[in-house]
Design an enzyme around this catalytic site. Structure first.
Site, short mmCIF file in Angstrom:
data_model
loop_
_atom_site.label_atom_id
_atom_site.label_comp_id
_atom_site.label_asym_id
_atom_site.label_seq_id
_atom_site.Cartn_x
_atom_site.Cartn_y
_atom_site.Cartn_z
N ARG A 47 21.18 -7.03 107.56
CA ARG A 47 21.58 -7.86 106.42
C ARG A 47 20.83 -7.35 105.19
NH1 ARG A 47 17.26 -9.37 105.34
NH2 ARG A 47 18.08 -10.24 103.43
N GLY A 48 21.25 -7.87 104.03
CA GLY A 48 20.69 -7.35 102.79
C GLY A 48 21.63 -6.27 102.29
N ALA A 49 21.98 -6.37 101.00
CA ALA A 49 23.06 -5.51 100.48
C ALA A 49 22.87 -4.02 100.76
CB ALA A 49 23.24 -5.80 98.99
N ARG A 90 31.77 -8.72 105.67
CA ARG A 90 31.10 -9.64 104.73
C ARG A 90 31.59 -9.30 103.33
NH1 ARG A 90 24.86 -10.75 105.21
NH2 ARG A 90 25.55 -12.73 104.31
N GLN A 196 15.67 -16.59 105.57
CA GLN A 196 15.27 -15.18 105.38
C GLN A 196 13.89 -15.08 104.72
OE1 GLN A 196 18.32 -16.38 104.72
NE2 GLN A 196 19.91 -14.84 104.87
N ASP A 237 23.29 -9.00 95.37
CA ASP A 237 24.37 -8.45 96.19
C ASP A 237 25.48 -7.82 95.37
OD1 ASP A 237 23.00 -10.64 97.88
OD2 ASP A 237 24.08 -9.37 99.29
N ASN A 247 23.52 -13.53 94.31
CA ASN A 247 22.42 -13.36 95.27
C ASN A 247 22.41 -14.59 96.18
OD1 ASN A 247 20.18 -11.78 96.29
ND2 ASN A 247 18.83 -13.38 95.51
N LYS A 248 21.50 -14.57 97.11
CA LYS A 248 21.39 -15.64 98.11
C LYS A 248 21.46 -17.03 97.47
CE LYS A 248 21.37 -15.29 101.58
NZ LYS A 248 22.69 -15.43 102.26
O1 MRU Z 1 22.91 -13.04 103.56
P1 MRU Z 1 21.91 -11.94 103.36
O2 MRU Z 1 20.63 -12.18 104.08
O3 MRU Z 1 22.50 -10.59 103.63
O4 MRU Z 1 21.59 -12.01 101.81
C1 MRU Z 1 20.75 -11.04 101.26
C2 MRU Z 1 20.41 -11.27 99.85
O5 MRU Z 1 20.89 -12.19 99.20
C3 MRU Z 1 19.50 -10.25 99.23
O6 MRU Z 1 18.71 -10.82 98.23
C4 MRU Z 1 20.33 -9.11 98.62
O7 MRU Z 1 21.25 -8.63 99.53
C5 MRU Z 1 19.48 -8.00 98.14
S1 MRU Z 1 18.71 -7.12 99.43
C6 MRU Z 1 17.83 -5.87 98.72
#
Ligand code: MRU
Length: 343
Positions: A47-49, A90, A196, A237, A247-248
Site C-alpha cells: 500500500r502507499g501510492a 484501487r 497505518q 495519492d 491523501n488518506k
Molecule cells: O490506503 P493507503 O494506505 O494506501 O493510503 C496511503 C496514503 O494515503 C499515503 O499517504 C500515500 O499513498 C502516500 S505514500 C508515500
C-alpha cells in the site's frame, strides 16, 4: 538505517513485506502471477501510492512472462487487458496508472520480436522502481530546506519506507534529519480505520531511532493549540493541476486545523503522483472500502451489528490549505496551476 525492504523482485517473483501483518509479524508475500499482484494491491499487502506503482510495474512484467505467444498484436491486446485489470484494483493513487501506462508505452513501441519486448519490459519495471528510490532522498532534502527551525512535525497514515521503496516521502525528511544529527520529533496520527499511522509509521520510525509519539486522529487540534507542532508533512495519492491533493482520510481535517493555527502544511510526493490530466480534486475518484474496516478493529467488533457505516479511504485537501508541494524535481508553491507545470 535499519533495513526494511518493502519490495523486492527476485527470480521473476515480486516479494512484498505483508503490511497487513505489521507490526507484530514481519512476513513476506510472494506474487508470481498478475492475479496475486492484483490481490496484494487490493487487500493492501502492499500500500502507499509509490509502492503500489512499483508493484504494478512488476505485475505487468510477470504477466508478460506468462504469455505464450509470438504474435506482437495478440501480446499487446492481452497486456492492455492486464493493465485494465490492475488499474481496477484501487482507484485513487495515480501511481498505479502511471506505472501501467509506462509499461504499455513500451509495449506499443516497435519491436522485432516478443523476446526483445519482454526484456524491455523488465528494464522499465526496474526503472520505475529505481526512480522511486532516487526520488525519496531528494524529496527529503528539499523538505528539510523548509524545516529550518522546526523541532516537531505531524504526519498521518504511512508515507514512509513501507509505502515507497526507500526513505519514504513524508518520512524522508525525518530520516535525513536523524542522519544529520538534527532534533526532529514526530507526531503520528493513528489513522483510523486501518491504523497505518499507529501500526506502520510508528513501527518504522521507532525501528530507525526517530522520536515518534502516536496520537489518535481526534487529538490534532489539541496538540496544535498547545504549540506542540511546527509543521505538517503528509504524503499523497494524487495531485490535481490546481494543487488539490488526495491523501488518506483525515488529511483534510488536519489541513484545516493547521491553517487555523498558522502551521505550514507540506505535501511530499514524487512527480509520478502529479496528475496534470485533471483540473481539480473533484475529478479524483475516492475509494470506498469495506464497512468491516470500520466495524472491526483487528478482528474485534467495535460497532453494533446492523449499524450503518461509511468508509471513504481518502479525502481531498484544498490547494488553498497547502503551503507547498515538495517533489524530487523541486518545491511548488502557490499558484499551483502555474508552478506544478514547470517542475
Ligand atoms: O490506503 P493507503 O494506505 O494506501 O493510503 C496511503 C496514503 O494515503 C499515503 O499517504 C500515500 O499513498 C502516500 S505514500 C508515500
Amino acid at each position: 538505517m535499519d533495513k526494511i525492504t518493502p519490495i523486492e523482485f527476485n527470480d521473476n517473483k515480486l516479494i512484498l513485506i505483508d503490511q497487513r501483518k505489521l507490526f507484530e509479524n514481519e512476513e513476506y508475500f510472494v506474487c508470481d502471477s498478475i492475479e496475486s499482484v492484483y490481490f496484494a494491491i487490493k487487500d493492501m499487502v502492499v500500500r502507499g501510492a509509490p509502492a503500489i506503482g512499483v508493484a504494478a510495474g512488476y505485475g505487468m512484467y510477470i504477466k508478460a512472462l506468462s504469455l505464450d505467444t509470438e504474435d506482437i498484436y495478440a501480446f499487446r491486446s492481452k497486456m492492455q487487458e492486464a493493465a485494465d485489470y490492475l488499474e481496477s484494483s484501487r482507484p485513487t493513487a495515480v501511481n498505479l496508472t502511471y506505472a501501467t501506462r509506462r509499461m504499455m508505452a513500451v509495449i506499443n513501441n516497435e519491436w522485432n520480436n516478443v523476446a526483445e519486448l519482454i526484456s524491455a519490459l523488465n528494464k522499465e519495471a526496474v526503472a520505475i522502481h529505481n526512480e522511486d528510490v532516487q526520488a525519496n532522498k531528494v524529496i527529503g532534502e528539499n523538505m528539510l530546506s523548509l524545516l529550518k527551525n522546526a523541532k516537531s512535525v505531524l504526519t498521518v497514515c504511512n508515507a514512509g519506507i513501507l509505502a515507497t521503496t526507500a526513505y519514504g516521502t513524508a518520512t524522508a525528511a525525518m530520516y535525513l534529519a536523524k542522519e544529520q544529527g538534527k532534533q526532529l520529533s514526530v507526531f503520528a496520527c493513528e489513522t483510523r480505520p486501518r491504523l497505518q499511522g499507529a501500526r506502520l509509521t510508528s513501527y518504522e520510525l521507532n525501528k530507525n531511532g526517530v522520536d515518534v509519539t502516536v496520537i489518535t486522529d481526534g487529538m490534532v487540534a489539541h496538540v496544535m493549540s498547545k504549540k506542540m507542532v511546527d509543521a505538517v508533512i503528509t504524503g499523497c495519492d494524487r495531485v490535481a493541476s490546481n494543487g488539490d491533493t488526495a491523501n488518506k482520510i483525515g488529511t483534510k481535517n488536519i489541513s484545516i486545523i493547521a491553517k487555523r493555527f498558522k502551521i505550514p502544511m507540506y505535501i511530499a510526493c514524487p512527480t509520478s503522483t502529479i496528475d496534470l490530466g485533471i483540473k481539480d480534486g473533484s475529478e479524483i475518484i475516492i475509494e470506498e472500502r469495506d464497512a468491516s474496516e470500520v466495524t472491526h478493529i483487528r478482528g474485534v467488533q467495535v460497532i453494533p451489528s446492523g449499524v450503518k457505516v461509511f468508509n471513504p479511504s481518502f479525502d481531498v485537501t484544498d490547494h488553498d490549505d497547502i503551503t507547498a508541494i515538495v517533489t524530487e524535481k523541486g518545491i511548488a508553491f502557490p499558484p499551483y496551476d502555474v508552478t506544478l507545470k514547470v517542475l
